[in-house]
Design a protein around this motif. Structure first.
Motif, PDB file in Angstrom:
ATOM      1  N   SER A   1       0.839  -0.868   0.624  1.00 42.82           N
ATOM      2  CA  SER A   1       0.299   0.370   0.178  1.00 42.82           C
ATOM      3  C   SER A   1       0.692   1.645   0.020  1.00 42.82           C
ATOM      4  O   SER A   1       0.466   2.666  -0.259  1.00 42.82           O
TER       5      SER A   1
ATOM      6  N   LEU B   1      -3.145   1.603   7.084  1.00 42.70           N
ATOM      7  CA  LEU B   1      -4.417   1.228   6.001  1.00 42.70           C
ATOM      8  C   LEU B   1      -4.154  -0.403   6.549  1.00 42.70           C
ATOM      9  O   LEU B   1      -4.393  -0.895   5.349  1.00 42.70           O
ATOM     10  N   LEU B   2      -4.475  -1.003   7.231  1.00 42.44           N
ATOM     11  CA  LEU B   2      -4.381  -1.941   7.956  1.00 42.44           C
ATOM     12  C   LEU B   2      -5.754  -2.766   7.734  1.00 42.44           C
ATOM     13  O   LEU B   2      -6.528  -2.602   8.900  1.00 42.44           O
ATOM     14  N   LYS B   3      -6.017  -3.719   7.916  1.00 48.01           N
ATOM     15  CA  LYS B   3      -7.021  -4.340   7.685  1.00 48.01           C
ATOM     16  C   LYS B   3      -7.143  -5.175   9.136  1.00 48.01           C
ATOM     17  O   LYS B   3      -8.542  -5.345   9.769  1.00 48.01           O
TER      18      LYS B   3
ATOM     19  N   GLU C   1      -5.342   9.376  -2.063  1.00 45.23           N
ATOM     20  CA  GLU C   1      -5.915   8.806  -0.679  1.00 45.23           C
ATOM     21  C   GLU C   1      -7.348   9.564   0.009  1.00 45.23           C
ATOM     22  O   GLU C   1      -7.917   9.394   0.148  1.00 45.23           O
TER      23      GLU C   1
ATOM     24  N   ASP D   1      -7.169  -4.160  -4.127  1.00 48.23           N
ATOM     25  CA  ASP D   1      -6.247  -4.206  -3.307  1.00 48.23           C
ATOM     26  C   ASP D   1      -5.162  -4.401  -3.817  1.00 48.23           C
ATOM     27  O   ASP D   1      -4.927  -5.669  -3.859  1.00 48.23           O
TER      28      ASP D   1
ATOM     29  N   LEU E   1     -12.635   8.014   5.864  1.00 45.23           N
ATOM     30  CA  LEU E   1     -11.316   8.366   6.595  1.00 45.23           C
ATOM     31  C   LEU E   1     -11.056   9.188   7.509  1.00 45.23           C
ATOM     32  O   LEU E   1     -10.203   8.912   8.094  1.00 45.23           O
TER      33      LEU E   1
ATOM     34  N   TYR F   1     -11.772   7.362  10.112  1.00 46.88           N
ATOM     35  CA  TYR F   1     -10.749   6.546  10.414  1.00 46.88           C
ATOM     36  C   TYR F   1      -9.098   7.350  11.196  1.00 46.88           C
ATOM     37  O   TYR F   1      -8.277   6.190  11.918  1.00 46.88           O
TER      38      TYR F   1
END
Lengths: 303, 650
Positions: A103, A196-198, A225, A238, A261, A264
């Protein structure tokens, strides 16, 4: 992932830090809001009592002590011999954790370029001020690492690690676990990532906080972004796990994305604030020099 | 169950079903876009879907398309009609002229075809009853084709397909235009039962739409018809060269010699040069160039006559044809049946007549037998009927008890068994009118004929009156039971006629007409529409009729041995095969100057009023729009399906 020793690359540091910037960095030093314990005698105020010029405490004289440290003022008063104790100057350990997952290659210009510039600048400041610097590139684990660097002689190696290509999935939790198990000294931990960590960022950062180090979290997002300029019917892929999402871009969808965003980023910010982590949200489209020379100095990380 | 428009549904299904199936399998191509992470985008899409129902309606292409499709279907249900003529349901009578002049071709199409197209346009413009309305207010129409007689092709109906099929079934004819009978028939059909019962007031009169070129012969006979008429004039050409008369006769003196007389007329404004071709049994015997002068300023056609002499010892079919191309083909030729040369055998039944006997002796007969009434009664009448020994029997003031089947010339006393009744005697009679062109009275001047005594005859309806006084018919032709009677209601000795040269000519004409040409003359020349009949055949005998340009038709004689074939709508030679080698030919000719005058008239006199032709052909009206709206709804549904498939999917 087995950390790899990066190959040296002559002159590649100048690709990230130009001469002018480097000359400015020469005048900076890492600061610490806490009195942290180092390993060697550096230029930091340490909690240990040593032979530095700064008075720390007294203790009674015993046969064999150095007569130079007898506090004659107290003998004059109390007609007893006491020794002066001084704080020992220790070095500052700087851990730079650089996210090199897939990413980080997104954006125009790519975020990893900014991140590498930032990491290079921080490591440079640490090395030129004889601090211990550990630079670790992480993705789903430790990708590459340069540990316990001290002094200018490690600058080429530093440049070599910073050529690591941003790719692959991310597992911040695993990477932080590996890092924390290796680190023995406390110091300053700077995490440079887009977060941006799932799988979540909380556990990873929590581990860093548990080391009783001074933690800085710099969240890096690209202008694309922050304000996507996408249109039409798209299949979003992704870059890390090839997950897809079919969307039709509309004004409402973009509004919801930005809202999410912001939420987050605020979530990351609140988490950091509650745990005493210094958080900074950075637009990778801005100048890395400005960030280092202005914001990080204002934040008290550099001085 | 009746499908009103099955083909429309089939065509729509053939277009729509594959399209829908294609759309079902069609997947919208999306552009791949690599991004750093999808988890924020997924959240955004979920939020969008979750929150949309609770927000106020926003612009949506799908909603617009669905509303438009729904609007189209609702409008279709309302069955809108474009160019609608308001008012209650109407009834129309479509009178289509199919006479000879309507066969004139202009721009590659006959006037009849043009009239049928216009009639179809009127049918398409009929208002249909609303499918969902409470009252059926559909317009109705009937189709009547007419020439000499009317033919009801379709009774009043609102079924457009049935009406169009009836129009399509109209076949051209070479007959005359006679409208009065067609109007009478139309009015009879147009009457409703309520009108007949006189219980309620009359509904609106039927609207008559007449499609014709205006060459109608009996308009003056139509008086006070209870209908409104719209006249649609068809055609524009006026030039035509026609054969209007033809006669072929064998010489009395030399029977193998044949004289052919023909008359041509020209309705054009320029002199017409044409070749006149004479053929016998298909073999061209003569071609003669003829110049026909142009029509005069007052419309009288230019005319010319031609005569031919040829030798032909047997029977034959004579055809006279003018070879110049013009609009109307039907009147370019005429036919005549040439009988075999023959001299007559005549029987005179008389008690002695100083006038009749010499007059008959002067005729070129093969044999003249004179018998008294008593002798005639003793003859085998039955045998005479089966195998006549005489071509003609002349009865001079004598009525036999039995009349064998033959041809008769009757003077004085009228046989009562032939449908003629004598209501009394008349005295001092002068001839008021006679048919000078009839074969019997040709070159016979009756102007000075004075009858001191004659019988007052009441004739049957099918009798042909040749001459009449002011009080009664004097001469007539009656056909009964296979016999032909030429009746003269007076004794020549009671008149001054024997002293006139016309009396001998009359006897010669009468014997030729009855004896030689009576049977053949019906073959030699019949007008279009006149039935062909042959008598004296075996009962229920089979026969085959070959019509000109048409299929062969098998038919049978009736129980009396008479064969009747009424369908002589086209001019030409009709051949009747009677089994074995026996075949008889019949010539059916147009020979009608009125029909050959093809110039259309822009106005007609109908029911005492002058009616102008419509300025333009009937245009479409009452156009139903619901099929187009249904098609539009279908198209909008397909577009909506396409747009729906292009929307985001979770």
């Amino acid at each position: 992932m087995t950390p790899q020793t990066p190959r040296t690359s002559k002159g590649s540091l100048r690709e990230l830090l130009d001469e002018k910037f480097m000359s400015k960095l020469d005048g900076l030093d890492l600061l610490s809001r806490k009195i942290l314990q180092g390993k060697l005698q550096g230029e930091r105020r340490s909690k240990r009592r040593g032979t530095s010029a700064e008075f720390a405490d007294h203790r009674p004289y015993v046969v064999g002590d150095d007569l130079r440290f007898i506090d004659w003022n107290i003998y004059g008063r109390l007609e007893q011999l006491f020794l002066k104790l001084f704080l020992e100057e220790q070095d500052l350990t700087l851990h730079v954790v650089l996210d090199v997952s897939g990413s980080m290659q997104s954006g125009d210009p790519p975020k990893d370029l900014f991140a590498k510039k930032l990491a290079a600048a921080l490591a440079y400041v640490g090395l030129v001020n004889n601090n211990r610097v550990t630079l670790t590139a992480v993705a789903d684990g430790i990708v590459a690492q340069l540990s316990n660097m001290r002094g200018r002689k490690y600058l080429p190696k530093l440049a070599g690690l910073l050529t690591t290509k941003a790719q692959g999935p991310s597992d911040f939790d695993n990477a932080s676990r590996q890092l924390v198990s290796e680190w023995t000294a406390t110091g300053v931990i700077v995490v440079i990532s887009d977060f941006l960590l799932k799988e979540g960022f909380q556990e990873g950062l929590r581990r860093f906080v548990g080391k009783r180090s001074e933690v800085y979290a710099i969240q890096l997002l690209s202008p694309q972004e922050m304000s996507p300029e996408l249109t039409g019917d798209l299949k979003l892929v992704d870059v890390e796990d090839d997950d897809t999402a079919e969307v039709t871009i509309s004004r409402a969808l973009l509004d919801y994305y930005k809202r999410n965003l912001n939420a987050y980023c605020n979530e990351v910010k609140d988490f950091c604030r509650r745990r005493g982590i210094v958080y900074a949200l950075v637009d990778s489209g801005q100048s890395a020099e400005n960030l280092v020379l202005t914001y990080l100095r204002t934040a008290g990380m550099l001085g | 169950m009746q499908w009103l428009a099955p083909m429309t549904a089939i065509y729509a299904a053939a277009a729509a079903v594959p399209l829908l199936v294609l759309l079902y399998f069609l997947k919208l191509k999306r552009r791949d876009q690599i991004i750093s992470s999808t988890f924020l985008w997924r959240r955004a899409v979920q939020d969008l879907q979750v929150n949309a129902p609770f927000q106020r309606i926003r612009w949506s292409v799908l909603l617009l398309l669905q509303l438009l499709a729904l609007a189209a279907i609702l409008l279709a249900l309302a069955q809108p009609v474009w160019l609608s003529s308001g008012g209650t349901a109407k009834r129309y009578v479509l009178l289509i002229d199919r006479s000879a002049s309507m066969n004139a071709t202009e721009s590659g199409r006959s006037r009849l075809d043009t009239a049928k197209d216009q009639a179809r346009t009127v049918v398409d413009s009929l208002r249909a009853g609303g499918l969902l309305s409470l009252r059926n207010e559909a317009d109705r129409a009937m189709v009547v084709a007419f020439d000499t007689h009317p033919h009801v092709m379709c009774n009043f109906t609102s079924d457009k397909r049935q009406l169009k099929a009836a129009i399509e079934a109209i076949r051209p004819s070479d007959g005359r235009s006679c409208l009065s009978e067609a109007i009478t028939v139309s009015c009879a059909f147009a009457q409703t039962s309520a009108e007949q019962a006189d219980t309620v007031s009359m509904g609106p009169p039927a609207q008559v739409e007449l499609f014709s070129d205006g060459r109608i012969t009996d308009l003056e006979k139509i008086v006070a018809a209870p209908v409104e008429l719209n006249y649609h004039c068809v055609g524009s050409q006026a030039d035509n060269v026609a054969v209007v008369s033809l006669q072929a006769r064998r010489s009395y003196e030399r029977s193998e010699e044949v004289s052919v007389f023909a008359g041509l007329v020209n309705y054009g404004q320029d002199e017409a040069d044409c070749d006149l071709q004479l053929s016998v049994d298909g073999n061209v015997r003569a071609v003669r160039p003829v110049s026909v002068p142009p029509a005069s300023a007052d419309g009288k056609p230019g005319s010319v006559s031609a005569s031919y002499s040829l030798t032909h010892a047997t029977s034959g079919v004579i055809e006279l044809r003018q070879l110049r191309d013009d609009c109307l083909e039907s009147d370019n030729a005429a036919w005549a049946i040439l009988p075999p040369p023959k001299k007559l055998k005549v029987l005179l039944v008389t008690r002695g007549n100083l006038a009749v006997v010499p007059a008959l002796r002067a005729c070129p007969l093969e044999r003249l037998d004179i018998k008294t009434p008593a002798e005639f009664e003793e003859m085998d009448h039955a045998a005479m009927s089966v195998e006549p020994h005489y071509d003609l029997i002349v009865l001079d003031n004598f009525v036999p008890s039995v009349l064998p089947k033959s041809r008769y010339l009757v003077f004085g006393r009228i046989p009562p068994s032939i449908g003629v009744s004598v209501t009394g005697d008349l005295t001092n009679q002068m001839i008021a009118d006679w048919k000078s062109r009839h074969l019997v009275l040709r070159h016979v001047d009756l102007q000075n004929l004075f009858a001191s005594r004659c019988r007052c005859m009441k004739l049957p309806r099918d009798a042909e009156i040749l001459s009449e006084s002011k009080d009664s018919p004097v001469m007539a032709i009656v056909r009964r039971d296979g016999s032909v009677f030429l009746l003269v209601s007076f004794d020549p000795m009671d008149t001054n006629w024997p002293f006139e040269p016309g009396f001998v000519m009359f006897c010669q004409n009468a014997t030729a007409f009855l004896g030689m040409d009576a049977a053949q003359d019906s073959r030699s020349h019949r007008s279009v529409g006149q039935a062909i009949y042959i008598e004296g055949l075996p009962p229920a005998a089979d026969a085959t009729v070959h019509a000109p340009g048409g299929p062969s038709i098998n038919t049978k004689c009736d129980a009396q041995g008479t064969l009747r074939y009424p369908d002589t709508a086209r001019a030409g030679v009709y051949t009747v095969e009677l089994g074995g080698d026996r075949a008889e030919h019949f010539a059916v000719n147009l020979l009608d100057a009125q029909e050959s005058r093809i110039e259309p008239t822009s106005q007609i006199t109908f029911s005492g009023k002058t009616i102008q032709a419509e300025s333009s052909p009937p245009g479409p009206s009452n156009v139903e729009l619901w099929p187009y709206l249904v098609a539009l709804a279908l198209a909008l549904a397909c577009v909506e399906w396409f747009v729906y498939n292009s929307k985001a999917r979770l």
